[in-house]
Design a protein around this motif. Structure first.
Motif, PDB file in Angstrom:
ATOM      1  N   ILE A  48      41.522  48.304  39.021  1.00  0.00           N
ATOM      2  CA  ILE A  48      41.635  47.369  39.735  1.00  0.00           C
ATOM      3  C   ILE A  48      43.066  46.943  39.034  1.00  0.00           C
ATOM      4  CG2 ILE A  48      40.765  45.539  39.118  1.00  0.00           C
ATOM      5  CD1 ILE A  48      38.235  46.581  38.308  1.00  0.00           C
ATOM      6  N   PHE A  60      43.481  39.524  38.923  1.00  0.00           N
ATOM      7  CA  PHE A  60      42.334  40.446  38.393  1.00  0.00           C
ATOM      8  C   PHE A  60      42.484  40.821  37.129  1.00  0.00           C
ATOM      9  CE2 PHE A  60      42.284  40.518  43.273  1.00  0.00           C
ATOM     10  CZ  PHE A  60      40.947  39.853  43.284  1.00  0.00           C
ATOM     11  N   ASP A  62      41.651  38.854  34.653  1.00  0.00           N
ATOM     12  CA  ASP A  62      40.212  38.406  33.557  1.00  0.00           C
ATOM     13  C   ASP A  62      39.425  39.729  34.205  1.00  0.00           C
ATOM     14  OD1 ASP A  62      42.268  36.386  33.232  1.00  0.00           O
ATOM     15  OD2 ASP A  62      40.971  35.153  35.411  1.00  0.00           O
ATOM     16  N   VAL A  63      39.697  40.332  35.377  1.00  0.00           N
ATOM     17  CA  VAL A  63      38.607  41.403  35.742  1.00  0.00           C
ATOM     18  C   VAL A  63      38.596  42.380  34.741  1.00  0.00           C
ATOM     19  CG1 VAL A  63      37.035  42.605  37.912  1.00  0.00           C
ATOM     20  CG2 VAL A  63      38.385  40.314  37.665  1.00  0.00           C
ATOM     21  N   LEU A  66      37.445  41.524  31.652  1.00  0.00           N
ATOM     22  CA  LEU A  66      36.288  41.621  31.139  1.00  0.00           C
ATOM     23  C   LEU A  66      35.651  43.106  31.313  1.00  0.00           C
ATOM     24  CD1 LEU A  66      34.039  39.476  31.275  1.00  0.00           C
ATOM     25  CD2 LEU A  66      33.354  39.733  33.700  1.00  0.00           C
ATOM     26  N   MET A  67      35.998  44.066  32.163  1.00  0.00           N
ATOM     27  CA  MET A  67      35.444  44.982  32.075  1.00  0.00           C
ATOM     28  C   MET A  67      35.533  45.659  30.928  1.00  0.00           C
ATOM     29  SD  MET A  67      33.939  46.384  35.306  1.00  0.00           S
ATOM     30  CE  MET A  67      34.559  48.157  34.452  1.00  0.00           C
TER      31      MET A  67
ATOM     32  N   LEU B 668      33.913  45.248  43.495  1.00  0.00           N
ATOM     33  CA  LEU B 668      34.636  45.838  43.739  1.00  0.00           C
ATOM     34  C   LEU B 668      35.498  45.649  44.944  1.00  0.00           C
ATOM     35  CD1 LEU B 668      35.269  49.927  42.752  1.00  0.00           C
ATOM     36  CD2 LEU B 668      36.553  47.698  41.220  1.00  0.00           C
ATOM     37  N   VAL B 671      36.556  42.563  44.610  1.00  0.00           N
ATOM     38  CA  VAL B 671      38.523  42.542  44.122  1.00  0.00           C
ATOM     39  C   VAL B 671      38.661  42.426  45.910  1.00  0.00           C
ATOM     40  CG1 VAL B 671      40.145  44.111  43.695  1.00  0.00           C
ATOM     41  CG2 VAL B 671      38.126  43.276  42.411  1.00  0.00           C
ATOM     42  N   PRO B 676      38.692  36.727  42.788  1.00  0.00           N
ATOM     43  CA  PRO B 676      38.689  37.026  41.584  1.00  0.00           C
ATOM     44  C   PRO B 676      37.315  36.730  40.762  1.00  0.00           C
ATOM     45  CG  PRO B 676      39.820  35.786  41.822  1.00  0.00           C
ATOM     46  CD  PRO B 676      39.559  36.159  43.284  1.00  0.00           C
ATOM     47  N   LEU B 680      34.784  38.468  38.887  1.00  0.00           N
ATOM     48  CA  LEU B 680      33.971  38.035  37.395  1.00  0.00           C
ATOM     49  C   LEU B 680      32.786  38.068  37.279  1.00  0.00           C
ATOM     50  CD1 LEU B 680      36.829  36.035  35.638  1.00  0.00           C
ATOM     51  CD2 LEU B 680      36.265  38.622  35.213  1.00  0.00           C
ATOM     52  N   LEU B 683      29.991  40.893  38.037  1.00  0.00           N
ATOM     53  CA  LEU B 683      30.630  41.949  36.932  1.00  0.00           C
ATOM     54  C   LEU B 683      29.827  41.697  35.636  1.00  0.00           C
ATOM     55  CD1 LEU B 683      34.062  42.777  36.060  1.00  0.00           C
ATOM     56  CD2 LEU B 683      31.662  44.428  36.909  1.00  0.00           C
TER      57      LEU B 683
END
Lengths: 94, 806
Positions: A48, A60, A62-63, A66-67, B668, B671, B676, B680, B683
């Motif tokens: 990512i 991204f 934040d993603v 979070l991941m 994904l 993404v 976004p 989030l 997920l």
């Protein structure tokens, strides 16, 4: 040039993902699989991150955070489950 | 709201008061209070006689639903008034009779009189309504109140059976009639019978005319117990005798007659009307009288005789339609049939009412109605015997009673048909007089049976439950009054001619009557040595011979097995309908969710696929597609692989993990497609739901943790492939046909300017369209509460066995 490098590293991460997925499916014991899953999560973080560089955006991040959290919590949860047989314990002294 | 309306509604108002009288004044029989009303109404309707005598009518309107053209228009003409007098007059006598018939102590009188008054009001409404919808409303009220009255002794099986049967048949007819009425109102653009009659000739050529005719006739035939719908009437005899006398001889069964008479001006020009009404009527006459002879129950005989006599009146009304083929009334001999119909209608109400009351007395005083047990009551019950003789002889058509006159006129009407050169009458017309004559012979036989098998012969006290004696005087008064009327109308028929019969006939065939003109109605006893008289003599002679030799030929009835009767047909079809729908439901509603899903998906495929196919809706437009990148392809391959793993996985655990893989791949995709916020949320949610799946898996019972592959079923494959293909095709088509631009430009421009935010997704969620979000929050709240409730609330564990279904 930078773009080429990023694409190349993406492909590398993809191959490493494939290897991890193989371990996930095959992995003779449950801990094997859990570790594979955790590594997949970290790999995803990397993917990512590179993707957001390719897309030229910082939305991204934040993603990614979070991941990381999810992978950690998930692994802890699994570990506790394997250890004690349950994740959230029943408190007797309430 | 005029006085007329109050008169029609008064029985309903009275019905409200009846329970008060019953509870408040226990010492006086409730019937005495009720009795006042029909007497008052009868005198009120008598007052209107001078108006209708000159073929005038009274019309009073009262708006009900004006926006739909539905009003309660009360319309009193000769026909309506005749029926109103019958209803109130016989109603008064029946109430008087019931006071002595039903005991104050044992019976639930308030129920009885409430139902009876409901019926009386409904019946008045039927005969005095000019609006089709109001007529239908009152018509159904008669069905309902009749249902209640038949099942008055609701603890008896036979009563409930009879009530259900009559309800099913008459309501079936009522609904058919409503259909006919609606068609009529579509054809004529009005609900008023008066206005429909005014445009009768235009309606005749309308394409819906025949259908309307048939539907209205089904309504009339079911109510008036015509062939083959007569079967409910004999079973309705389980009702108390006053009810049988009132509803099933004098009033309700004549509602169909009334309807046919009332609709005659609209339909009677048609050939179908002539043949259907006349033909069904004459066959019912024959069939009813033929079957009456084999009955052993007095009320059974009377029920079939009612069927037969109603057939007689119906056939006369049908045959009377022939008069409309000729102009004028001066030398129009075919009006005789209609005159006879109205005359016999009055006669039948008088003698049949009295006969029912006689049977009720016999039943009341001996405890049985079976003619095989009765006999020799002549010396014990002389007054009852006299009344029975008058009633039965009138029914058989013997002079000097009124039945003789109407039977002669009936024969006249039927014979005249032979001279008529219409509607193929040359070939089939002969059936009418022949059936009429044969039917009359049987009528004679069963009339004699009623009198002689009950009152003469051997007295068998050992078979009777009670010691018979003469009835109390109050019970005798109503039949005596009716019998007196039988004699009076028999000797002086012309007191009816211009007072009642002429206006009624003028209402049935209005097109023949010029304003101010009157139809010549003269009923004479002796009109020469005519064919009618010979026929009557023949009836009496053959009937007498057959009655005497009854025991020799009664076996004829055994030829017809019980299984081929219409009753058996009704019973088996009802049973088959119940069984059939049970089996159908049983086979369709299997209880397996799997089956229902199959239905839903097959329907889904069928419906959408069919629409796509017939509308030729599949289009494919590649002009606005984006280029496909390498990452998308890789992710698609990944998601396909994971999906495939779900399907073929051997263990459930693998499936769950694969499902998680699908979810993460979707995030994904989010993404890659630059979403976004979605990524989030996806997920987190995916993690939580995989955890929940694992929880479910962990708690599976050991027994059902089959570690085996999902079984392959071709049907499932086809259905799932079908759903997938259909959805894909629709998605491609939908994408290829963009009708207009997206509205997203507005959001892009205004997210910061108007809403003060930079994250467009979040601004839409909480600002532009925050209303949806509110209820999504509600959904989550409900789900959380529901789960908490499901876990915490365990009713069956609290103290032993508590069934949650209770």
């Amino acid at each position: 040039m930078v773009e080429m490098v990023m694409k190349f590293s993406l492909i590398c991460f993809s191959f490493s993902m494939l290897g991890l997925v193989y371990r996930l499916i095959k992995g003779p014991t449950v801990p094997d699989r859990v570790v594979a899953l955790d590594a997949i999560g970290i790999n995803l973080v990397a993917i990512i991150a590179i993707l957001s560089m390719l897309l030229r955006t910082n939305e991204f991040l934040d993603v990614i955070l979070l991941m990381g959290i999810l992978a950690f919590i998930g692994t802890i949860g699994f570990a506790k489950f394997l250890e004690k047989g349950e994740i959230i314990e029943y408190d007797r002294h309430r | 709201m005029s006085l007329l309306h109050i008169a029609i509604f008064s029985p309903f108002l009275m019905a409200i008061l009846v329970p008060l009288f019953y509870k408040g004044l226990r010492r006086i029989h409730t019937g005495w209070f009720v009795l006042i009303l029909p007497i008052v109404l009868f005198t009120y309707f008598l007052q209107l006689l001078p108006v209708t005598r000159d073929n005038q009518a009274i019309q009073k309107s009262f708006d009900w639903i004006p926006s739909l053209g539905i009003s309660f228009t009360a319309y009193v003409d000769g026909l309506g008034l005749l029926f109103a007098l019958l209803i109130t007059g016989i109603g008064a006598l029946v109430v008087l009779y019931s006071i002595f018939y039903l005991s104050k102590e044992k019976e639930k009188l308030h129920n009885f009189y409430v139902y009876l008054l409901m019926f009386m009001g409904a019946m008045l409404g039927v005969v005095l309504s000019d609006n089709l919808i109001t007529l239908y409303m009152f018509w159904e009220l008669t069905s309902i109140s009749s249902f209640l009255l038949i099942a008055y002794w609701y603890d008896r099986d036979r009563s409930r059976y009879g009530a259900l049967k009559s309800m099913l048949i008459t309501v079936f007819g009522g609904l058919a009639m409503l259909g006919g009425f609606l068609l009529l109102s579509i054809m004529g653009d009005t609900f008023s019978i008066r206005e429909l009659i005014a445009q009768a000739s235009e309606l005749n050529d309308h394409p819906l005319f025949l259908l309307a005719l048939l539907l209205v006739l089904i309504g009339a035939f079911t109510k008036s117990a015509q062939f083959p719908f007569y079967i409910w009437l004999p079973d309705a005899m389980e009702a108390p005798t006053p009810v049988s006398a009132y509803l099933h001889s004098a009033t309700m069964v004549k509602a169909g007659i009334y309807l046919v008479a009332r609709m005659s001006p609209i339909f009677a020009f048609s050939e179908y009307w002539f043949w259907l009404v006349g033909g069904v009527g004459i066959f019912t006459l024959f069939w009813g009288s033929f079957n009456a002879v084999k009955q052993t129950d007095l009320k059974g005989i009377l029920a079939f005789s009612t069927v037969s006599q109603l057939g007689l009146i119906m056939s006369l009304l049908g045959v009377g339609a022939a008069a409309l083929q000729f102009d004028g009334i001066d030398d129009n001999i075919y009006t005789a049939a209609t005159i006879a119909a109205v005359f016999h209608l009055i006669n039948h109400a008088t003698f049949k009412g009295s006969l029912f009351m006689v049977v009720g007395i016999v039943d009341h005083e001996t405890g049985t109605r079976d003619i095989r047990k009765l006999g020799g009551l002549l010396s014990l019950m002389p007054i009852t015997f006299t009344v029975a003789v008058i009633g039965a002889f009138s029914m058989a058509g013997l002079p000097p009673f009124n039945g003789f006159l109407s039977k002669e006129m009936f024969f006249t009407g039927m014979i005249q048909l032979l001279e008529l050169d219409l509607f193929n009458l040359q070939t089939w017309g002969l059936l009418f007089p022949v059936l009429a004559w044969v039917g009359s012979v049987f009528t004679f036989i069963y009339s004699m049976m009623i009198v002689f098998k009950t009152f003469t012969g051997k007295y068998q006290p050992e078979k009777l439950e009670k010691t018979p004696h003469e009835a109390p005087i109050g019970m005798l008064i109503p039949p005596i009054i009716l019998a007196a009327l039988v004699v009076v109308f028999g000797i002086f028929p012309n007191i009816l001619s211009y007072n009642l019969i002429q206006p009624a006939v003028a209402a049935i065939i209005p097109s023949l009557v010029e304003p101010g003109e009157k139809i010549p109605v003269h009923i004479s006893h002796w009109h020469g040595f005519s064919p009618e008289l010979k026929m009557t003599i023949g009836v009496v002679a053959l009937g007498a011979i057959m009655y005497i030799t009854l025991n020799k030929w009664i076996k004829v009835y055994n030829i017809f097995p019980n299984k081929v009767t219409i009753n058996a047909l009704y019973d088996t079809s009802l049973y088959a309908a119940e069984r059939g729908s049970y089996t159908l439901t049983k086979s369709v509603m299997t209880g397996y969710i799997r089956t229902y899903l199959v239905y839903i998906f097959v329907f889904f495929i069928g419906m959408l696929g069919f629409t796509m196919w017939t509308e030729d809706a599949f289009t494919m437009d590649t002009s606005n597609l984006a280029p496909i990148g390498i990452y998308e392809v890789a992710l698609v391959l990944l998601i396909v692989l994971a999906t495939f793993t779900i399907l073929v996985a051997k263990s459930r655990l693998t499936s769950i993990v694969a499902l998680g893989a699908v979810g993460y791949t979707v995030s994904l995709f989010f993404v890659i497609f630059r979403a976004p916020d979605l990524a989030l949320t996806q997920l987190v949610i995916e993690t939580v739901s995989v955890a929940l799946f694992l929880l479910c898996f962990y708690h599976l019972p050991k027994l059902s943790r089959h570690e085996e592959r999902m079984r392959f079923k071709l049907g499932n494959l086809l259905i799932s492939a079908g759903v997938g293909i259909v959805v894909t095709l629709i998605a491609i088509s939908a994408h290829s046909t963009k009708m207009f631009e997206s509205i997203s430009k507005y959001y892009i421009e205004n997210t910061y300017d108007k809403a003060g935010g930079e994250n467009m997704v979040n601004v839409i969620l909480v600002d532009f369209r925050g209303f949806d979000t509110l209820f999504e929050v509600c959904v989550l709240g409900i789900a959380a509460l529901g789960i908490y409730g499901l876990i915490k609330l365990r009713l069956e564990k609290k103290g032993g066995v508590i069934d949650e279904n209770k």
